[in-house]
Enzyme design. Structure first.
Site, short mmCIF file in Angstrom:
data_model
loop_
_atom_site.label_atom_id
_atom_site.label_comp_id
_atom_site.label_asym_id
_atom_site.label_seq_id
_atom_site.Cartn_x
_atom_site.Cartn_y
_atom_site.Cartn_z
N GLY A 48 0.98 -1.28 -0.11
CA GLY A 48 -0.13 0.07 0.04
C GLY A 48 0.90 1.51 0.14
O GLY A 48 0.30 2.49 -0.53
N GLU A 102 3.97 3.96 6.30
CA GLU A 102 3.00 3.04 6.08
C GLU A 102 2.03 3.72 5.25
O GLU A 102 1.92 5.08 5.18
CB GLU A 102 2.04 2.55 7.35
CG GLU A 102 2.35 1.39 7.89
CD GLU A 102 1.59 0.36 6.94
OE1 GLU A 102 1.14 0.31 5.77
OE2 GLU A 102 1.33 -1.02 7.60
N ASP A 106 -5.12 1.97 10.75
CA ASP A 106 -6.61 1.83 11.02
C ASP A 106 -6.66 1.58 12.63
O ASP A 106 -6.76 2.36 13.29
CB ASP A 106 -7.11 0.83 10.11
CG ASP A 106 -8.84 0.75 10.10
OD1 ASP A 106 -9.05 1.78 9.90
OD2 ASP A 106 -9.04 -0.47 10.13
N LYS A 134 -6.66 6.96 11.07
CA LYS A 134 -8.24 6.96 11.25
C LYS A 134 -8.07 6.96 12.71
O LYS A 134 -8.23 5.95 13.53
CB LYS A 134 -9.08 5.66 10.83
CG LYS A 134 -9.06 5.65 9.43
CD LYS A 134 -10.06 4.35 8.89
CE LYS A 134 -10.24 4.16 7.41
NZ LYS A 134 -10.68 3.14 6.96
P1 5GP Z 1 -4.89 -1.91 10.93
O1 5GP Z 1 -6.40 -2.09 11.09
O2 5GP Z 1 -3.97 -3.04 11.34
O3 5GP Z 1 -4.33 -0.60 11.43
O4 5GP Z 1 -4.59 -1.64 9.38
C1 5GP Z 1 -4.40 -2.87 8.59
C2 5GP Z 1 -4.36 -2.80 7.08
O5 5GP Z 1 -5.89 -2.62 6.67
C3 5GP Z 1 -3.88 -1.22 6.56
O6 5GP Z 1 -2.56 -1.70 6.52
C4 5GP Z 1 -4.62 -1.24 5.08
O7 5GP Z 1 -3.88 -2.41 4.39
C5 5GP Z 1 -5.85 -1.85 5.47
N1 5GP Z 1 -6.73 -0.63 5.50
C6 5GP Z 1 -7.57 -0.09 6.70
N2 5GP Z 1 -8.18 0.81 6.32
C7 5GP Z 1 -8.26 0.69 5.19
C8 5GP Z 1 -9.15 1.55 4.06
O8 5GP Z 1 -9.89 2.41 4.46
N3 5GP Z 1 -8.67 1.31 2.71
C9 5GP Z 1 -7.88 0.22 2.31
N4 5GP Z 1 -7.75 0.23 1.02
N5 5GP Z 1 -7.36 -0.31 3.29
C10 5GP Z 1 -7.53 -0.20 4.60
#
Ligand code: 5GP
Length: 178
Positions: A48, A102, A106, A134
């Site tokens: 990403g 990164e 999220d 977020k």
């Molecule tokens: P985490 O929840 O562990 O912080 O995020 C995990 C992964 O979820 C991120 O690295 C990303 O690949 C994916 N992700 C989280 N939110 C989004 C979003 O709104 N759009 C996209 N395309 N991927 C997301």
């Protein structure tokens, strides 16, 4: 309003390319200022963050190295779900200043695992730079040092981020239309 369709979903533009560039440049300037003399090594997390990393690095003017890592998902036991491992860290990180780059933080769980993994390699310090954060979804305590944009909880695509593998090539960032 500019819209795109990816597979079965419609998306509307939320952050245009020129605004992205402005904030990426601001983050680069902050890093240049803060990490001068530290010879940082940037660890860009694939897939990403490839576009963010490329644009960010063009504005980094201090001496630095760059490397790429990927997270591999393995099916763990049912109760713990997926276990992610970091692959591709070949560099000696001991006593180094590491900047994890990164695309999005999220829940923060992915970043937490990354920090654990990088931490075992005895770096001097670890900074986090993310294109998107977020804040309302964060489930863990994280010190995110550099953030280009804080965004609401909606699902987004473009500028490296995908929906089912598609949309990474878009120059703008789009939000899903529910
Ligand atoms: P985490 O929840 O562990 O912080 O995020 C995990 C992964 O979820 C991120 O690295 C990303 O690949 C994916 N992700 C989280 N939110 C989004 C979003 O709104 N759009 C996209 N395309 N991927 C997301």
């Amino acid at each position: 309003m500019k819209q795109v369709q990816i597979l079965d979903r419609d998306f509307t533009i939320s952050i245009p390319a020129n605004k992205i560039q402005e904030q990426v440049e601001r983050v680069a300037q902050e890093i240049n200022r803060d990490l001068e003399g530290k010879n940082p090594i940037f660890m860009s997390v694939l897939n990403g963050s490839f576009m963010f990393t490329a644009d960010l690095m063009k504005h980094i003017t201090i001496p630095c190295e760059i490397s790429f890592v990927k997270l591999a998902s393995y099916q763990g036991v049912a109760s713990t779900g997926q276990i992610k491992e970091v692959i591709g860290i070949n560099e000696d990180l001991s006593d180094r200043t590491v900047v994890i780059v990164e695309d999005i933080v999220d829940t923060g769980l992915t970043m937490q695992r990354l920090l654990e993994s990088v931490g075992t390699r005895m770096p001097k310090e670890i900074y986090i730079a993310t294109l998107l954060l977020k804040p309302d979804k964060l489930q863990v305590e994280l010190d995110v040092n550099y953030v280009a944009f804080e965004i609401p909880n909606d699902f987004i695509v473009g500028y490296g981020l995908d929906y089912e593998g598609y949309g990474r090539n878009l120059g703008d960032i789009y939000t899903v239309i529910e």
